[in-house]
Design a protein around this motif. Structure first.
Motif, PDB file in Angstrom:
ATOM      1  N   GLU A  27       5.141 -13.978  14.575  1.00  0.00           N
ATOM      2  CA  GLU A  27       4.203 -13.412  13.960  1.00  0.00           C
ATOM      3  C   GLU A  27       4.290 -12.008  13.408  1.00  0.00           C
ATOM      4  O   GLU A  27       3.721 -11.454  12.175  1.00  0.00           O
ATOM      5  CB  GLU A  27       3.052 -13.375  14.880  1.00  0.00           C
ATOM      6  N   ILE A  28       4.993 -11.094  14.048  1.00  0.00           N
ATOM      7  CA  ILE A  28       5.153  -9.751  13.655  1.00  0.00           C
ATOM      8  C   ILE A  28       6.184  -9.615  12.838  1.00  0.00           C
ATOM      9  O   ILE A  28       5.971  -8.932  11.710  1.00  0.00           O
ATOM     10  CB  ILE A  28       5.694  -8.910  15.011  1.00  0.00           C
ATOM     11  N   PHE A  29       7.337 -10.629  12.835  1.00  0.00           N
ATOM     12  CA  PHE A  29       8.421 -10.485  11.867  1.00  0.00           C
ATOM     13  C   PHE A  29       7.677 -10.989  10.462  1.00  0.00           C
ATOM     14  O   PHE A  29       8.022 -10.266   9.292  1.00  0.00           O
ATOM     15  CB  PHE A  29       9.289 -11.496  12.077  1.00  0.00           C
ATOM     16  N   LEU A  30       6.908 -12.059  10.398  1.00  0.00           N
ATOM     17  CA  LEU A  30       6.156 -12.676   9.276  1.00  0.00           C
ATOM     18  C   LEU A  30       5.192 -11.506   8.601  1.00  0.00           C
ATOM     19  O   LEU A  30       5.046 -11.496   7.232  1.00  0.00           O
ATOM     20  CB  LEU A  30       5.532 -13.878   9.497  1.00  0.00           C
ATOM     21  N   PHE A  31       4.544 -10.892   9.480  1.00  0.00           N
ATOM     22  CA  PHE A  31       3.690  -9.513   8.979  1.00  0.00           C
ATOM     23  C   PHE A  31       4.402  -8.612   8.304  1.00  0.00           C
ATOM     24  O   PHE A  31       3.778  -8.440   7.153  1.00  0.00           O
ATOM     25  CB  PHE A  31       3.045  -8.992  10.209  1.00  0.00           C
ATOM     26  N   PHE A  32       5.357  -8.136   8.889  1.00  0.00           N
ATOM     27  CA  PHE A  32       6.327  -7.145   7.865  1.00  0.00           C
ATOM     28  C   PHE A  32       6.991  -7.724   6.716  1.00  0.00           C
ATOM     29  O   PHE A  32       6.896  -7.164   5.416  1.00  0.00           O
ATOM     30  CB  PHE A  32       7.316  -6.351   8.945  1.00  0.00           C
ATOM     31  N   MET A  33       7.321  -8.937   6.828  1.00  0.00           N
ATOM     32  CA  MET A  33       7.676  -9.714   5.517  1.00  0.00           C
ATOM     33  C   MET A  33       6.686  -9.896   4.471  1.00  0.00           C
ATOM     34  O   MET A  33       6.888  -9.909   3.110  1.00  0.00           O
ATOM     35  CB  MET A  33       8.558 -11.072   5.892  1.00  0.00           C
ATOM     36  N   GLY A  34       5.755 -10.133   5.148  1.00  0.00           N
ATOM     37  CA  GLY A  34       4.378 -10.405   3.867  1.00  0.00           C
ATOM     38  C   GLY A  34       4.115  -9.215   3.285  1.00  0.00           C
ATOM     39  O   GLY A  34       3.730  -9.170   2.038  1.00  0.00           O
ATOM     40  N   CYS A  35       4.004  -8.125   4.049  1.00  0.00           N
ATOM     41  CA  CYS A  35       3.654  -6.737   3.601  1.00  0.00           C
ATOM     42  C   CYS A  35       4.701  -6.505   2.644  1.00  0.00           C
ATOM     43  O   CYS A  35       4.272  -5.765   1.425  1.00  0.00           O
ATOM     44  CB  CYS A  35       3.515  -5.668   4.636  1.00  0.00           C
ATOM     45  N   SER A  41       5.871  -7.370  -5.215  1.00  0.00           N
ATOM     46  CA  SER A  41       5.067  -8.076  -6.378  1.00  0.00           C
ATOM     47  C   SER A  41       4.014  -7.353  -6.774  1.00  0.00           C
ATOM     48  O   SER A  41       3.547  -7.562  -7.887  1.00  0.00           O
ATOM     49  CB  SER A  41       4.277  -9.256  -5.645  1.00  0.00           C
ATOM     50  N   GLY A  42       3.529  -5.931  -6.068  1.00  0.00           N
ATOM     51  CA  GLY A  42       2.446  -5.270  -6.774  1.00  0.00           C
ATOM     52  C   GLY A  42       0.927  -5.750  -6.484  1.00  0.00           C
ATOM     53  O   GLY A  42       0.262  -5.492  -7.183  1.00  0.00           O
ATOM     54  N   VAL A  43       0.808  -6.699  -5.537  1.00  0.00           N
ATOM     55  CA  VAL A  43      -0.307  -7.208  -5.212  1.00  0.00           C
ATOM     56  C   VAL A  43      -0.927  -6.675  -4.092  1.00  0.00           C
ATOM     57  O   VAL A  43      -2.051  -7.334  -3.351  1.00  0.00           O
ATOM     58  CB  VAL A  43      -0.275  -8.793  -5.195  1.00  0.00           C
ATOM     59  N   LEU A  44      -0.548  -5.771  -3.294  1.00  0.00           N
ATOM     60  CA  LEU A  44      -0.878  -5.228  -2.059  1.00  0.00           C
ATOM     61  C   LEU A  44      -2.114  -4.208  -2.202  1.00  0.00           C
ATOM     62  O   LEU A  44      -2.037  -3.098  -2.451  1.00  0.00           O
ATOM     63  CB  LEU A  44       0.168  -4.468  -1.168  1.00  0.00           C
ATOM     64  N   GLN A  45      -3.211  -4.687  -2.635  1.00  0.00           N
ATOM     65  CA  GLN A  45      -4.333  -4.062  -3.454  1.00  0.00           C
ATOM     66  C   GLN A  45      -5.565  -4.325  -2.143  1.00  0.00           C
ATOM     67  O   GLN A  45      -5.417  -5.390  -1.309  1.00  0.00           O
ATOM     68  CB  GLN A  45      -4.916  -4.689  -4.602  1.00  0.00           C
ATOM     69  N   PRO A  46      -6.506  -3.375  -2.135  1.00  0.00           N
ATOM     70  CA  PRO A  46      -7.820  -3.553  -1.131  1.00  0.00           C
ATOM     71  C   PRO A  46      -8.305  -5.081  -1.120  1.00  0.00           C
ATOM     72  O   PRO A  46      -8.535  -5.620  -0.117  1.00  0.00           O
ATOM     73  CB  PRO A  46      -8.713  -2.858  -1.547  1.00  0.00           C
TER      74      PRO A  46
END
Length: 337
Positions: A27-35, A41-46
């Protein structure tokens, strides 16, 4: 950007299968990979962050609530299982259990269905070979049946949210194929399980604490949150390389789900831009091949971990079953083209 996303995708595909510490903290690994994927991709928006925080709520609440209820009814449940095994011919009883777990997994969640499966397998007095075959057949049924509602498993949660569809979308899209598959996996118990009864003093399964139930719920929450970020981050790769592939090509490509949780691949592949035939082929490929090996889906991981089923033991049964099912469903999909 594309090169960075490809690197992240390769890390996601390979590291959980090769690094034990990452597998145990997926879970933690995928969280960091997802971030990382969303940032590249430039989609880490609110808006995405709020969506990622909201998407896991329903399945998390269902997992915690069902875990608490199951803890309360565990003792009478185990007595009922033993009583039922004396009333019905044993192999027919196993087939019925597989079918029932597969059908209700979309309501009680695949995780709780897997915990119920472990409890049943621990109570029933079967030899090792029969127990493994029973568990693998049941995990196939659970993994497939759970996709029918968004609360059933992370894959269905991610797919429904990414497609912006309603609660019954996956049931309408896949219901006939999935329910038929659940019944077939149940019926297979009549033919491939030849149980020899053994004597066990107890089930060997300790009563789960409330804290363990809560922790499992939080892990599911982080898992689905991470997959939401991962899926959003991989959208550029999907548009470049997957949208134009033939649905049946994607179907076979998704055999990689045997070595990685299928929800991760669903997060990466599914897009609202795809037509229903493509979505159907993708999901069926993921659901079937996800049962082949232990890392393929959550029920496999839970059942194998709690019953000490080794990877080789699982593969000897799971791979032939999964490949046969892939061929059968391929023929069905081909006939619909």
């Amino acid at each position: 950007m594309v090169a960075g996303l490809i690197v992240i995708l390769m890390l996601v595909l390979l590291l959980p299968f090769t690094v034990t510490r990452i597998e145990r903290n997926l879970e933690i690994f995928l969280f960091f990979m997802g971030c990382a994927a969303a940032y590249i991709s430039g989609v880490l928006q609110p808006e995405l962050i709020m969506q990622a925080l909201h998407d896991p709520l329903h399945i998390t609440i269902a997992v915690v609530a069902a875990g608490i209820v199951f803890r309360w009814v565990r003792v009478p449940f185990e007595k009922a299982i033993l009583y039922g095994s004396r009333l019905i011919p044993f192999r027919l009883y196993l087939a019925c259990i597989i079918m029932i777990l597969g059908l209700v997994s979309s309501i009680i969640t695949a995780i709780i269905a897997a915990l119920v499966l472990v409890a049943i397998a621990s109570v029933l007095q079967m030899d090792r070979r029969s127990e493994i075959r029973f568990v693998i057949l049941a995990c196939y049924a659970i993994g497939m049946g759970a996709v029918l509602t968004p609360i059933g498993e992370p894959l269905s949660t991610i797919a429904t949210n990414k497609l912006n569809e309603d609660f019954y979308y996956l049931m309408n899209l896949l219901g006939t194929d999935i329910i038929a598959g659940v019944f077939v996996f149940g019926l297979l118990a009549l033919f491939i399980i030849r149980p020899r009864l053994t004597v066990r003093k107890s089930s060997g399964q300790a009563v789960e604490s409330y804290w363990s139930i809560f922790v499992r719920g939080m892990k599911v929450y982080v898992f689905v949150l991470a997959l939401t970020l991962l899926g959003a981050g991989f959208e550029p790769l999907i548009r470049l390389y997957l949208l134009d592939l033939h649905p049946l090509t994607l179907y076979w490509i998704n055999m990689i789900s045997a070595v990685l949780d299928n929800a991760t691949l669903a997060a990466a592949e599914i897009s609202p831009s795809m037509d229903e035939a493509t979505i159907q082929a993708i999901l069926l490929g993921l659901l079937i091949s996800g049962g082949m090996l232990i890392p393929g889906n959550i029920p496999n991981i839970i059942a194998a971990g709690k019953l000490n089923i080794r990877s080789g033991e699982w593969a000897r049964v799971g791979v032939p079953l999964g490949f046969l099912a892939m061929v059968v469903y391929f023929v069905i999909l081909l006939a619909r083209q």
